[in-house]
Design a protein around this motif. Structure first.
Motif, PDB file in Angstrom:
ATOM      1  N   ASP A  20       0.865  -1.168   0.000  1.00  0.00           N
ATOM      2  CA  ASP A  20       0.000   0.000   0.000  1.00  0.00           C
ATOM      3  C   ASP A  20       0.910   1.228   0.000  1.00  0.00           C
ATOM      4  O   ASP A  20       2.080   1.154   0.395  1.00  0.00           O
ATOM      5  CB  ASP A  20      -0.892  -0.032   1.255  1.00  0.00           C
ATOM      6  N   MET A  21       0.373   2.372  -0.396  1.00  0.00           N
ATOM      7  CA  MET A  21       1.195   3.585  -0.454  1.00  0.00           C
ATOM      8  C   MET A  21       0.968   4.484   0.767  1.00  0.00           C
ATOM      9  O   MET A  21       1.780   4.532   1.675  1.00  0.00           O
ATOM     10  CB  MET A  21       0.904   4.341  -1.749  1.00  0.00           C
ATOM     11  N   ASP A  22      -0.172   5.202   0.808  1.00  0.00           N
ATOM     12  CA  ASP A  22      -0.411   6.182   1.868  1.00  0.00           C
ATOM     13  C   ASP A  22      -0.578   5.499   3.217  1.00  0.00           C
ATOM     14  O   ASP A  22      -1.372   4.572   3.372  1.00  0.00           O
ATOM     15  CB  ASP A  22      -1.651   7.015   1.533  1.00  0.00           C
ATOM     16  N   GLY A  23       0.189   5.963   4.190  1.00  0.00           N
ATOM     17  CA  GLY A  23       0.119   5.392   5.522  1.00  0.00           C
ATOM     18  C   GLY A  23       0.933   4.125   5.673  1.00  0.00           C
ATOM     19  O   GLY A  23       1.007   3.551   6.759  1.00  0.00           O
ATOM     20  N   THR A  24       1.550   3.681   4.602  1.00  0.00           N
ATOM     21  CA  THR A  24       2.342   2.450   4.640  1.00  0.00           C
ATOM     22  C   THR A  24       3.743   2.714   4.090  1.00  0.00           C
ATOM     23  O   THR A  24       4.693   2.867   4.845  1.00  0.00           O
ATOM     24  CB  THR A  24       1.657   1.334   3.835  1.00  0.00           C
ATOM     25  N   LEU A  25       3.865   2.754   2.784  1.00  0.00           N
ATOM     26  CA  LEU A  25       5.179   2.984   2.176  1.00  0.00           C
ATOM     27  C   LEU A  25       5.573   4.457   2.269  1.00  0.00           C
ATOM     28  O   LEU A  25       6.753   4.786   2.429  1.00  0.00           O
ATOM     29  CB  LEU A  25       5.151   2.539   0.713  1.00  0.00           C
ATOM     30  N   LEU A  26       4.567   5.337   2.157  1.00  0.00           N
ATOM     31  CA  LEU A  26       4.836   6.773   2.207  1.00  0.00           C
ATOM     32  C   LEU A  26       4.797   7.288   3.637  1.00  0.00           C
ATOM     33  O   LEU A  26       4.021   6.818   4.466  1.00  0.00           O
ATOM     34  CB  LEU A  26       3.800   7.531   1.372  1.00  0.00           C
ATOM     35  N   MET A  27       5.627   8.278   3.918  1.00  0.00           N
ATOM     36  CA  MET A  27       5.637   8.921   5.226  1.00  0.00           C
ATOM     37  C   MET A  27       4.438   9.862   5.329  1.00  0.00           C
ATOM     38  O   MET A  27       3.722  10.080   4.341  1.00  0.00           O
ATOM     39  CB  MET A  27       6.956   9.666   5.413  1.00  0.00           C
ATOM     40  N   PRO A  28       4.170  10.423   6.516  1.00  0.00           N
ATOM     41  CA  PRO A  28       2.987  11.296   6.672  1.00  0.00           C
ATOM     42  C   PRO A  28       2.951  12.494   5.714  1.00  0.00           C
ATOM     43  O   PRO A  28       1.872  13.008   5.427  1.00  0.00           O
ATOM     44  CB  PRO A  28       3.094  11.761   8.130  1.00  0.00           C
ATOM     45  N   ASP A  29       4.119  12.916   5.207  1.00  0.00           N
ATOM     46  CA  ASP A  29       4.128  14.007   4.220  1.00  0.00           C
ATOM     47  C   ASP A  29       3.921  13.480   2.802  1.00  0.00           C
ATOM     48  O   ASP A  29       4.091  14.211   1.828  1.00  0.00           O
ATOM     49  CB  ASP A  29       5.424  14.822   4.311  1.00  0.00           C
ATOM     50  N   HIS A  30       3.577  12.175   2.697  1.00  0.00           N
ATOM     51  CA  HIS A  30       3.259  11.517   1.422  1.00  0.00           C
ATOM     52  C   HIS A  30       4.466  11.398   0.501  1.00  0.00           C
ATOM     53  O   HIS A  30       4.327  11.303  -0.717  1.00  0.00           O
ATOM     54  CB  HIS A  30       2.115  12.243   0.700  1.00  0.00           C
ATOM     55  N   ARG A  31       5.649  11.362   1.097  1.00  0.00           N
ATOM     56  CA  ARG A  31       6.874  11.140   0.332  1.00  0.00           C
ATOM     57  C   ARG A  31       7.483   9.787   0.680  1.00  0.00           C
ATOM     58  O   ARG A  31       7.268   9.255   1.757  1.00  0.00           O
ATOM     59  CB  ARG A  31       7.891  12.257   0.594  1.00  0.00           C
ATOM     60  N   LEU A  32       8.271   9.279  -0.262  1.00  0.00           N
ATOM     61  CA  LEU A  32       8.969   8.020  -0.046  1.00  0.00           C
ATOM     62  C   LEU A  32      10.336   8.326   0.554  1.00  0.00           C
ATOM     63  O   LEU A  32      11.121   9.073  -0.026  1.00  0.00           O
ATOM     64  CB  LEU A  32       9.130   7.279  -1.381  1.00  0.00           C
ATOM     65  N   GLY A  33      10.612   7.767   1.736  1.00  0.00           N
ATOM     66  CA  GLY A  33      11.880   8.013   2.403  1.00  0.00           C
ATOM     67  C   GLY A  33      13.050   7.342   1.703  1.00  0.00           C
ATOM     68  O   GLY A  33      12.892   6.353   0.988  1.00  0.00           O
ATOM     69  N   ASP A  34      14.241   7.865   1.937  1.00  0.00           N
ATOM     70  CA  ASP A  34      15.451   7.317   1.308  1.00  0.00           C
ATOM     71  C   ASP A  34      15.696   5.874   1.721  1.00  0.00           C
ATOM     72  O   ASP A  34      16.119   5.046   0.901  1.00  0.00           O
ATOM     73  CB  ASP A  34      16.663   8.178   1.681  1.00  0.00           C
ATOM     74  N   ASN A  35      15.452   5.564   2.996  1.00  0.00           N
ATOM     75  CA  ASN A  35      15.662   4.188   3.462  1.00  0.00           C
ATOM     76  C   ASN A  35      14.710   3.222   2.776  1.00  0.00           C
ATOM     77  O   ASN A  35      15.076   2.087   2.449  1.00  0.00           O
ATOM     78  CB  ASN A  35      15.474   4.109   4.977  1.00  0.00           C
ATOM     79  N   THR A  36      13.475   3.685   2.559  1.00  0.00           N
ATOM     80  CA  THR A  36      12.479   2.845   1.895  1.00  0.00           C
ATOM     81  C   THR A  36      12.856   2.597   0.440  1.00  0.00           C
ATOM     82  O   THR A  36      12.787   1.455  -0.049  1.00  0.00           O
ATOM     83  CB  THR A  36      11.095   3.499   1.980  1.00  0.00           C
ATOM     84  N   LEU A  37      13.260   3.645  -0.255  1.00  0.00           N
ATOM     85  CA  LEU A  37      13.667   3.488  -1.648  1.00  0.00           C
ATOM     86  C   LEU A  37      14.851   2.532  -1.756  1.00  0.00           C
ATOM     87  O   LEU A  37      14.900   1.677  -2.651  1.00  0.00           O
ATOM     88  CB  LEU A  37      14.025   4.845  -2.245  1.00  0.00           C
ATOM     89  N   SER A  38      15.780   2.650  -0.823  1.00  0.00           N
ATOM     90  CA  SER A  38      16.962   1.795  -0.839  1.00  0.00           C
ATOM     91  C   SER A  38      16.594   0.324  -0.665  1.00  0.00           C
ATOM     92  O   SER A  38      17.111  -0.545  -1.386  1.00  0.00           O
ATOM     93  CB  SER A  38      17.922   2.228   0.277  1.00  0.00           C
ATOM     94  N   VAL A  39      15.680   0.023   0.268  1.00  0.00           N
ATOM     95  CA  VAL A  39      15.344  -1.382   0.503  1.00  0.00           C
ATOM     96  C   VAL A  39      14.502  -1.951  -0.636  1.00  0.00           C
ATOM     97  O   VAL A  39      14.593  -3.148  -0.945  1.00  0.00           O
ATOM     98  CB  VAL A  39      14.634  -1.565   1.865  1.00  0.00           C
ATOM     99  N   LEU A  40      13.703  -1.113  -1.298  1.00  0.00           N
ATOM    100  CA  LEU A  40      12.956  -1.590  -2.463  1.00  0.00           C
ATOM    101  C   LEU A  40      13.918  -2.024  -3.568  1.00  0.00           C
ATOM    102  O   LEU A  40      13.699  -3.042  -4.250  1.00  0.00           O
ATOM    103  CB  LEU A  40      12.017  -0.504  -2.980  1.00  0.00           C
ATOM    104  N   LYS A  41      14.996  -1.284  -3.724  1.00  0.00           N
ATOM    105  CA  LYS A  41      16.007  -1.651  -4.721  1.00  0.00           C
ATOM    106  C   LYS A  41      16.724  -2.939  -4.308  1.00  0.00           C
ATOM    107  O   LYS A  41      17.084  -3.763  -5.159  1.00  0.00           O
ATOM    108  CB  LYS A  41      16.984  -0.496  -4.913  1.00  0.00           C
ATOM    109  N   ARG A  42      16.905  -3.120  -3.015  1.00  0.00           N
ATOM    110  CA  ARG A  42      17.500  -4.372  -2.537  1.00  0.00           C
ATOM    111  C   ARG A  42      16.612  -5.567  -2.876  1.00  0.00           C
ATOM    112  O   ARG A  42      17.099  -6.629  -3.258  1.00  0.00           O
ATOM    113  CB  ARG A  42      17.716  -4.318  -1.024  1.00  0.00           C
TER     114      ARG A  42
END
Length: 272
Positions: free
Chosen positions: A8-30
């Motif tokens: 899911d995106m909002d409230g899950t993958l995205l932070m409260p400001d509706h952005r994707l954090g650097d740590n999240t993007l990094s682990v998705l690439k992993r």
């Protein structure tokens, strides 16, 4: 080892400001490096999600409109379902006892009858926005879903009205505290993920999924490993009490969990 991860995106993958954090993007690439297929399962429109994927340079399938559409990595539509035209006609043209605003989604985008700049905050990163139009003039045969946005208690009362009027002809779900959605019968993220898994030669048991709202219930409850956010709707936690709660989206809990899962799969996980 899961072979497909659904987010899911909002409230899950995205932070409260509706952005994707650097740590999240990094682990998705992993995950992609480990040959784990990604899919984003969201209520957002495919036009917005294609834009986000291009920005993030991520290779992923898209389940959009809460399961009404599935797109391949290349943008091919492999599944689509719209509201029954009679349902769309009734919702669009009836008078509902509610203060909530009505929003209509179809393949052209997001349509509404009045300005509400607050709703655009969730889409600031992508720039996706609504089109102001007379909702009564929208063709009923091409409506993907209809959303009502407003106070949660008001939406709960509206849900009773919609249930009485529509019965089994539509699926109603809360995609957030302030958003009630009218979807096609049998249409949800779980059913869409089943279609996608089958196409990829997988089963739902090969999937893991993350979510925070009632529109994630079918998906989380059907996969081999469902994980609930710490900021999830209480109703979701109560209905899926057997599933683990991993932490808050503001702390990028998904990345915290996945890095542990990738690096220390044999050790118990402690929420961040």
């Amino acid at each position: 080892m899961a072979r497909l991860a659904a987010f899911d995106m909002d409230g899950t993958l995205l932070m409260p400001d509706h952005r994707l954090g650097d740590n999240t993007l990094s682990v998705l690439k992993r995950l992609r490096e480990r040959d784990i297929t990604l899919t984003f399962a969201t209520g957002r429109h495919v036009l917005e999600m294609r834009h986000l994927l291009d920005k993030l340079a991520l290779d992923a399938f898209l389940i959009t409109g809460n399961g009404t559409r599935i797109h391949t990595n290349e943008g091919e539509v492999i599944y689509r379902q719209d509201l029954d035209p009679s349902v769309a006609e009734q919702v669009l043209h009836s008078r509902w006892d509610t203060r909530a605003s009505m929003h209509v989604f179809n393949d052209t985008g997001w349509l509404t009858g009045q300005e509400d700049p607050l709703l655009l905050k969730a889409h600031a990163y992508s720039g996706f926005r609504y089109q102001i139009t007379d909702l009564r003039r929208i063709p009923a045969h091409a409506v993907t879903k209809i959303c009502f946005c407003g106070d949660h208690d008001d939406l709960r009362r509206l849900r009773i009205q919609l249930n009485e009027a529509l019965g089994v002809r539509a699926h109603l779900t809360f995609s957030a505290f302030d958003c009630l959605e009218v979807l096609p019968v049998g249409c949800n993220k779980g059913s869409a993920l089943a279609v996608l898994s089958d196409r990829l030669g997988l089963t739902l048991n090969d999937c893991m999924a993350f979510g925070d709202a009632m529109n994630d219930r079918e998906m989380l409850g059907s996969v081999g490993r469902g994980l609930i956010m710490g900021n999830a709707m209480p109703q979701l936690i109560a209905e899926l009490a057997h599933l683990p709660v991993i932490g808050h989206c503001r702390n990028e809990a998904v990345s915290h969990f996945l890095n542990h899962w990738l690096d220390k799969p044999d050790l118990p996980y402690s929420p961040e």
